[in-house]
Design a protein around this motif. Structure first.
Motif, PDB file in Angstrom:
ATOM      1  N   VAL A   1       0.838  -1.202   0.000  1.00  0.00           N
ATOM      2  CA  VAL A   1       0.000   0.000   0.000  1.00  0.00           C
ATOM      3  C   VAL A   1       0.874   1.254   0.000  1.00  0.00           C
ATOM      4  O   VAL A   1       0.585   2.236  -0.693  1.00  0.00           O
ATOM      5  CB  VAL A   1      -0.942  -0.020   1.215  1.00  0.00           C
ATOM      6  N   ILE A   2       2.003   1.212   0.751  1.00  0.00           N
ATOM      7  CA  ILE A   2       2.899   2.381   0.777  1.00  0.00           C
ATOM      8  C   ILE A   2       3.525   2.590  -0.600  1.00  0.00           C
ATOM      9  O   ILE A   2       3.638   3.727  -1.086  1.00  0.00           O
ATOM     10  CB  ILE A   2       3.973   2.201   1.866  1.00  0.00           C
ATOM     11  N   LEU A   3       3.909   1.481  -1.276  1.00  0.00           N
ATOM     12  CA  LEU A   3       4.454   1.599  -2.633  1.00  0.00           C
ATOM     13  C   LEU A   3       3.414   2.220  -3.565  1.00  0.00           C
ATOM     14  O   LEU A   3       3.726   3.102  -4.378  1.00  0.00           O
ATOM     15  CB  LEU A   3       4.847   0.221  -3.161  1.00  0.00           C
ATOM     16  N   ALA A   4       2.166   1.755  -3.431  1.00  0.00           N
ATOM     17  CA  ALA A   4       1.113   2.308  -4.290  1.00  0.00           C
ATOM     18  C   ALA A   4       0.945   3.799  -4.034  1.00  0.00           C
ATOM     19  O   ALA A   4       0.785   4.588  -4.972  1.00  0.00           O
ATOM     20  CB  ALA A   4      -0.202   1.576  -4.035  1.00  0.00           C
ATOM     21  N   ALA A   5       1.020   4.193  -2.744  1.00  0.00           N
ATOM     22  CA  ALA A   5       0.913   5.616  -2.417  1.00  0.00           C
ATOM     23  C   ALA A   5       2.048   6.397  -3.055  1.00  0.00           C
ATOM     24  O   ALA A   5       1.848   7.504  -3.569  1.00  0.00           O
ATOM     25  CB  ALA A   5       0.922   5.803  -0.902  1.00  0.00           C
ATOM     26  N   ALA A   6       3.274   5.799  -3.041  1.00  0.00           N
ATOM     27  CA  ALA A   6       4.423   6.481  -3.632  1.00  0.00           C
ATOM     28  C   ALA A   6       4.182   6.750  -5.107  1.00  0.00           C
ATOM     29  O   ALA A   6       4.504   7.828  -5.608  1.00  0.00           O
ATOM     30  CB  ALA A   6       5.682   5.635  -3.448  1.00  0.00           C
TER      31      ALA A   6
END
Lengths: 157, 228
Positions: free
Chosen positions: B132-137
């Motif tokens: 999810v953090i990668l997607a946010a990035a």
């Protein structure tokens, strides 16, 4: 050991979130607010699940930090909640996409207007008066007209 | 009238849930499966984070079903929203604060995302959270400049490869005489990065799949035409 009233507060918080969410789902008229309320209800349900595995003085179920096994909380509900959160994200995304699509088609997110316009469109497509209820007996309805695409497909029946 | 009925329903539900909650011994749960898992996970799986051991070691098949649901949701979203027309109007670019912030945050978010994915078997976190953090990035630049082109085929490639790695790892376990998705390669030393056998590989695949899927999903939602 157990502070009086505290368990009630924990449960009241989780159940309160769940009930606020469900009330929002049944009371809201705006589709977007219904989706937000769904997310809220989901948070309450997840909190309730995590609470089910929690015990007093519990620590995170991670080894190698000097904590005894007996103090660790049940890892199974936490894994279940991880699953539930991910599936919740999928549901919310799909619901939002459907809401975007409904807005594109009918120009409103208000449930009542949406329902009226949908009923009108369905009635127009079926060739029946718009005021007639969809729950009325179907016997008296005229047969729907053949769409133009099928009618002009050559002279065959 | 309808509102009254709804409120009665919500109140009844709250009463029912509170009644059930009052029956449970709060804070003293009957730990059955969880207790056995806590005792055996270190020897059987070797992951310091026991939630990871449960998610990937004991019910890896369930996790596979879960990412299948996420995939189905992403595919359904693409299907429902449809393709964007070429000349459709877009939102203007954001202000300099958000644009500079997005450029600054991007490498940090990627780093944190991969750290959380790779340490999922040691510390709180894992493939889903890091993904999810990668997607946010990857979504942040799109918020700053809505016109940024998104490489949907590339995202699909990452997603498909990651999913294939997950399933192939499970099949290898099946071929070497174990159960589907059983952790391989031994348990290693508890608490080190290269421990818990194939669990870090599975979590890396899971994180990349979730990240690519959510990034594509968010990009499609942000890109959706509404003003027609």
């Amino acid at each position: 050991m157990m502070p009086a009233g505290l368990p009630f507060l924990f449960y009241a918080g989780a159940i309160g979130l769940l009930v606020i969410g469900i009330s929002g789902i049944v009371l809201s008229r705006n589709l977007f607010r219904i989706i937000l309320a769904l997310a809220l209800a989901e948070a309450g349900a997840n909190l309730l699940l995590v609470l089910a595995g929690w015990h007093w003085g519990g620590s995170a179920p991670i080894l190698g930090q000097g904590k005894a096994l007996e103090t660790m909380v049940d890892p199974v509900p936490q894994a279940l909640v991880l699953t539930a959160i991910v599936i919740g994200v999928g549901i919310q995304a799909l619901a939002l996409a459907l809401a975007v699509r409904a807005y594109r088609a009918y120009g409103t997110l208000d449930m009542r207007r949406l329902r009226n316009r949908m009923n009108r469109d369905i009635a127009a497509a079926a060739g029946i008066p718009a005021e007639s209820s969809r729950d009325a007996p179907a016997g008296g309805r005229p047969t729907p007209p053949v769409p133009a695409a099928h009618r002009s497909g050559g002279g065959r029946a | 009238m309808r509102n009254l009925a709804s409120l009665l329903f919500a109140g009844g539900l709250a009463f029912l849930l509170m009644a059930i909650a009052a029956l449970l011994p709060f804070g003293h749960p009957p730990v059955l499966a969880g207790g056995a898992i806590l005792e055996q996970a270190a020897d059987q799986v070797g992951a310091a984070n026991i939630v990871t051991a449960v998610v990937l070691g004991y019910r890896g098949l369930d996790t596979l079903g879960e990412i299948t649901i996420l995939f189905a949701a992403a595919a359904g979203l693409g299907l429902v929203l449809g393709r964007r027309r070429a000349g459709a109007p877009r939102d203007p670019d954001a202000g300099p604060v958000l644009r500079t912030g997005a450029a600054l945050m991007f490498p940090l978010l990627v780093l944190v995302g991969f750290h959380i994915i790779l340490h999922g078997h040691l510390t709180p976190g894992g493939g889903f959270q890091g993904g999810v953090i990668l997607a946010a990035a990857f979504f942040l630049p799109l918020l700053a400049r809505p016109g940024t082109p998104v490489d949907h085929p590339g995202l699909s490639l990452v997603e498909g490869t990651a999913g294939a790695v997950f399933i192939v790892t499970g099949l290898v376990a099946l071929l070497t005489g174990g159960e589907f998705l059983q952790p391989l390669l031994g348990t290693g030393t508890l608490g080190t990065l290269f421990s818990a056998g194939t669990l870090p590989i599975l979590y890396l695949a899971l994180g990349l799949k979730v990240g690519a899927e959510l990034a594509g999903l968010l990009a499609r939602l942000a890109d959706a035409e509404t003003d027609t």
